[in-house]
Scaffold this active site. Structure first.
Site, PDB file in Angstrom:
ATOM      1  N   SER A   1       0.995  -1.320   0.316  1.00 19.25           N
ATOM      2  CA  SER A   1       0.244  -0.365  -0.124  1.00 19.25           C
ATOM      3  C   SER A   1       0.682   1.278  -0.222  1.00 19.25           C
ATOM      4  O   SER A   1       2.481   1.605   0.736  1.00 19.25           O
ATOM      5  CB  SER A   1      -1.126  -0.329   1.072  1.00 19.25           C
ATOM      6  OG  SER A   1      -1.451   1.851   1.725  1.00 19.25           O
TER       7      SER A   1
ATOM      8  N   TYR B   1      -2.420  -0.298   9.963  1.00 19.95           N
ATOM      9  CA  TYR B   1      -2.255  -0.815   9.411  1.00 19.95           C
ATOM     10  C   TYR B   1      -0.735  -0.068   8.832  1.00 19.95           C
ATOM     11  O   TYR B   1      -0.105  -1.123   7.945  1.00 19.95           O
ATOM     12  CB  TYR B   1      -3.462   0.676   8.043  1.00 19.95           C
ATOM     13  CG  TYR B   1      -3.669  -0.183   6.697  1.00 19.95           C
ATOM     14  CD1 TYR B   1      -4.083  -1.645   6.512  1.00 19.95           C
ATOM     15  CD2 TYR B   1      -3.145   0.390   5.696  1.00 19.95           C
ATOM     16  CE1 TYR B   1      -4.648  -1.847   4.987  1.00 19.95           C
ATOM     17  CE2 TYR B   1      -3.798   0.233   4.383  1.00 19.95           C
ATOM     18  CZ  TYR B   1      -4.054  -0.929   4.487  1.00 19.95           C
ATOM     19  OH  TYR B   1      -4.144  -2.023   3.074  1.00 19.95           O
TER      20      TYR B   1
END
Length: 295
Positions: free
Chosen positions: A140, A153
């Protein structure tokens, strides 16, 4: 690199019940790949498998379970005869300030996103070595874009990026290629779930340009498929992310300055953090774990 035809290749996709995983399975199948779907939502996995153009099958498994994933790898090889591509896509997220966050959800994000990726790699490397195949690790922009209220995250995605780079160096001599896929806010259940948190939604809306925009799913997955065909070391699902790589070292300081100002502005209006994992995929993970514990 020149493109490798996906016709007749066997591709495994984890987290394939919805979102990026499901769309990726459909795109790979449309190009002639036979797809093995892995995830925690058996009904959704079956629906995705039934929608595919080519021969497909699905397996219910938790990517953090080494024994289960080793069994899946063995069964996929027995079912299809080989494995050419593995996409470690399974992921969950939680949000909110670290101090007030749900510690169980925080830990689970790291377990699924980082530990689950390594478990997937460990399980499938033997069969990928046989086919001189390709492992794509979905990371990501969060790997290099340290967003406030997304500590779990961002930490997990930075971890999977480093893990994939290390793995590439370990297995290259065996003919296995390893790639890292980078995405930013993409229109999935996870992002829609994160947007239900008022503070996270407002923080994202304050970002300028493409950094704060939710991008359509289809073009992002098309870029991933093109990268898989090229066995790319780096795939950017949104093209502007490539341009951010040279500025990685500057981002933590810039983001900290921006976030301090915005969080101060939000002040007492900042709502209580969401408890648990976000989105439908997060809910499925929590349900599966509750079922295993008898809770």
């Amino acid at each position: 690199m020149s493109r490798v035809s996906l016709e007749g290749q066997v591709a495994v996709v984890t987290g394939a019940a919805r979102g990026i995983g499901a769309q990726l399975a459909r795109k790979l199948s449309a190009r002639g790949a036979r797809v093995a779907l892995v995830g925690l939502e058996e009904g959704e996995l079956r629906r995705v498998a039934d929608s595919l153009h080519e021969d497909a099958a699905h397996w219910y498994a938790d990517v953090t379970d080494h024994a289960a994933m080793t069994s899946v790898a063995r069964e996929v090889k027995a079912r299809f005869g080989k494995v050419d591509i593995v996409v470690a896509n399974a992921g969950v997220a939680t949000g909110g300030p670290l101090e007030d966050s749900d510690p169980d959800a925080w830990r689970r994000v790291v377990e699924v996103n980082l530990v689950g990726s390594a478990v997937t790699g460990r399980a499938f490397l033997p069969v990928l070595a046989e086919s001189r195949g390709y492992l794509l690790q979905i990371a990501s922009a969060a790997a290099f874009f340290p967003a406030p209220m997304m500590t779990a995250y961002c930490a997990s995605k930075a971890g999977v990026e480093a893990y994939a780079h290390c793995l590439r160096a370990e297995v290259g001599h065996r003919g296995v290629r390893v790639g890292v896929g980078y995405l930013t806010w993409t229109d999935t259940d996870m992002v829609r779930g994160a947007d239900q948190d008022e503070a996270m939604r407002e923080m994202r809306s304050r970002l300028r340009g493409p950094a704060g925009r939710v991008h359509p799913l289809g073009p992002a997955v098309d870029r991933l498929v093109a990268g898989i065909e090229r066995r790319s070391a780096h795939i950017y699902a949104q093209g502007w992310l490539r341009a951010m790589q040279p500025a990685r070292g500057l981002l933590p300081g810039l983001i900290a300055t921006f976030a301090s100002r915005e969080l101060r502005r939000l002040g007492e209006r900042t709502p209580l953090p969401r408890q648990g994992l976000v989105g439908a995929g997060g809910a499925a993970d929590e349900k599966a774990r509750a079922g295993r514990s008898g809770g």
